[in-house]
Design a protein around this motif. Structure first.
Motif, PDB file in Angstrom:
ATOM      1  N   PRO A  32      40.255  39.801  41.840  1.00  0.00           N
ATOM      2  CA  PRO A  32      39.461  40.797  42.457  1.00  0.00           C
ATOM      3  C   PRO A  32      40.216  42.094  42.750  1.00  0.00           C
ATOM      4  CG  PRO A  32      38.992  38.738  43.550  1.00  0.00           C
ATOM      5  CD  PRO A  32      40.108  38.430  42.576  1.00  0.00           C
ATOM      6  N   ALA A  71      39.487  36.505  51.185  1.00  0.00           N
ATOM      7  CA  ALA A  71      40.602  37.085  50.909  1.00  0.00           C
ATOM      8  C   ALA A  71      41.606  36.599  51.752  1.00  0.00           C
ATOM      9  CB  ALA A  71      40.862  38.380  50.621  1.00  0.00           C
ATOM     10  N   HIS A 131      43.083  34.623  46.939  1.00  0.00           N
ATOM     11  CA  HIS A 131      41.786  34.785  46.940  1.00  0.00           C
ATOM     12  C   HIS A 131      40.858  33.549  46.678  1.00  0.00           C
ATOM     13  CE1 HIS A 131      41.254  39.250  46.734  1.00  0.00           C
ATOM     14  NE2 HIS A 131      42.415  39.177  46.152  1.00  0.00           N
ATOM     15  N   ILE A 137      37.459  32.376  45.070  1.00  0.00           N
ATOM     16  CA  ILE A 137      36.453  32.945  44.258  1.00  0.00           C
ATOM     17  C   ILE A 137      35.591  32.010  43.744  1.00  0.00           C
ATOM     18  CG2 ILE A 137      37.944  34.807  43.470  1.00  0.00           C
ATOM     19  CD1 ILE A 137      38.182  33.268  40.917  1.00  0.00           C
ATOM     20  N   SER A 160      34.083  37.255  44.515  1.00  0.00           N
ATOM     21  CA  SER A 160      35.193  37.031  45.529  1.00  0.00           C
ATOM     22  C   SER A 160      34.342  36.551  47.042  1.00  0.00           C
ATOM     23  CB  SER A 160      35.897  38.533  46.095  1.00  0.00           C
ATOM     24  OG  SER A 160      36.801  37.997  47.094  1.00  0.00           O
TER      25      SER A 160
END
Length: 517
Positions: free
Chosen positions: A387, A431, A420, A422, A428
């Protein structure tokens, strides 16, 4: 859970077949009216038919129950090919003794007699007449496709495997002791932490020499040991609570060890914990029986360069490897051959893992991409980039971690200051980063591990720190320094709040939750 009675009978039939108890097998089939049309690998059987390896085909099919026309065509093809090779005596013996050809004789005497003339040494073998205007290869392929409809793949020793898995599940659930005599229970039990807690306290350390630096470490599936692979090729099993070699393994007690000729670069346990696969920087793979230290299988040409990750398939019949040669490969444990190759990365493939449902392979590469592949077809379904990757800028993707209990969620490890969460589509979800990195920089992430239930994510940084995050919120719980040198990796225990970290300083360090013993 409900299991069909026919499936239980088929498990018994497989056990009987594998132990060559054929008379009992035939009696059970006759009285139960349940047949077991399965082999260790249907793909291997079809390949043997396609390439005319008839000795292997006969060995696998002699106790299968295919429709009569399929069996007749199979044995007819074998007889014709024997005659073509000049093996007329063997072909005649097959006509006289093989049950499918005797069935042909009773039902279609014209066809049987024609076959008899073609296999007669006094006549000239006519290829066109024998194969009815087709080619030998085309007939084999058509035969393989017909057989494919009637045979299934069942992993070897399925009954014993299921019994073993049931016992291990009961051990992990605390129902049975970890050392079990079927007629008399032992007292010792596996330690299981029911609640996942953040890991932050020293638990012990294992020291290695400079020449024997640990390059990989994994906890066994049942959690009873930690196995390390070193720079000089040693593969050693440890009692990680005592930080000592496990001497209850007889071969280690005799100072004999599982070994590679070069440095060990990756390792993985099978799901039942009986097998350990280890890979070397020379691209070779070895598969060991952990209880005896015996090497059961070697893959001498698994890859042409160092192997960076290895994983067993769910049923333990295949191995997934990724390498610096830019390839991901799937190998058959039974055949010892490479079954599939996943092409598409333009750089080192740092990791390859199976999805939680085992239908996909996810690979991570230093070319800056993550690819999702279909296991059966080896086709690439999706290509993703991290991302935070800027347009046109490659970012080394070091690993991908499927999240326990989530079908299509992955933790992405890149050589950056952010981890991340995902989806398989590249969206995403969250984080993970150190909000205090500007004050006390801890370096880029180089590895990560998830707790067994997915509550905590532990990121290992190049400066030797472990950062503990809550997965559901992304919040940083704490950070601790675990190594003063270059760090190599991190591993989480399968059912305890215990971490292992290892690096160039020659130590494997163990860590646990505060207050745990």
């Amino acid at each position: 859970m409900e299991i069909a009675g026919e499936d239980v009978i088929r498990l018994m039939q497989q056990f009987l077949r594998e132990h060559k108890m054929f008379e009992t097998l035939h009696t059970l089939q006759r009285e139960s009216q349940v047949t077991f049309n399965a082999v260790d690998s249907a793909d291997a059987l079809l390949s043997d038919i396609t390439f005319g390896k008839w000795d292997l085909v006969l060995r696998q099919t002699q106790h299968l129950h295919f429709p009569a026309p399929v069996m007749i065509d199979l044995y007819e093809q074998i007889a014709l090919e024997l005659a073509e090779m000049g093996e007329f005596a063997v072909a005649k013996e097959l006509l006289a003794s093989a049950a499918p050809l005797q069935t042909l004789r009773a039902n279609d005497i014209t066809r049987f007699n024609a076959l008899g003339r073609l296999t007669d040494p006094r006549s000239t073998f006519d290829v066109k007449t024998a194969y009815a205007g087709s080619t030998k290869e085309q007939r084999r392929e058509a035969l393989a496709q017909r057989v494919k409809k009637h045979v299934a793949t069942v992993p070897p020793s399925r009954l014993l495997t299921l019994l073993g898995q049931a016992l291990k599940f009961q051990q992990l659930s605390g129902v049975l002791p970890s050392e079990l005599d079927l007629f008399q229970n032992a007292a010792k039990r596996l330690k299981v932490d029911r609640v996942e807690e953040k890991i932050q306290a020293p638990h012990g350390k294992i020291k290695f020499s400079k020449a024997s630096c640990p390059q990989t470490a994994q906890f066994s599936t049942d959690g009873s040991m930690l196995v390390t692979g070193t720079k000089d090729g040693f593969v050693e099993a440890w009692d990680f609570d005592k930080c000592q070699l496990k001497k209850d393994l007889d071969y280690q007690a005799r100072d004999e060890f599982m070994m590679h000729e070069v440095g060990v670069s990756a390792e993985a346990f099978s799901r039942d914990g009986d097998l350990l696969a280890t890979a070397g920087v020379d691209g070779k793979v070895k598969v060991w029986k952990v209880s005896t230290g015996q090497c059961l299988r070697r893959f001498e040409h698994a890859h042409s360069n160092s192997i960076y990750s290895i994983a067993f398939s769910r049923d333990g019949s295949q191995l997934l490897t990724s390498s610096f040669d830019q390839l991901v490969r799937l190998h058959g444990l039974k055949s010892g051959q490479t079954l599939k190759e996943f092409h598409g990365h333009d750089g080192y493939v740092n990791a390859a893992v199976f999805s939680n449902d085992a239908t996909k392979v996810i690979s991570a590469s230093c070319d800056g991409t993550v690819k999702v592949w279909d296991v059966k077809s080896a086709t690439c379904l999706t290509t993703m980039r991290p991302p935070q990757a800027a347009a046109g800028v490659e970012m080394d993707v070091l690993n991908v971690l499927p999240v326990p209990g989530q079908k299509d969620a992955l933790v992405l490890v890149t050589r950056s200051k952010t981890l991340h969460l995902i989806t398989f589509a590249g969206d995403s979800l969250r984080a993970f980063a150190d909000p205090h990195d500007g004050i006390e920089p801890k370096g880029d992430f180089v590895a990560a591990a998830l707790s067994p239930k997915g509550a905590f994510l532990y990121g290992l940084t190049e400066k030797g720190y472990v950062l503990c995050f809550k997965v559901d919120s992304g919040a940083l719980e704490h950070a601790m320094q675990v190594c003063n040198g270059e760090v190599f990796g991190i591993a989480h225990h399968p059912h305890r709040n215990v971490l292992a970290t290892y690096g160039s300083d020659g130590y494997v360090r163990l860590w646990s939750a505060a207050g745990s013993d």
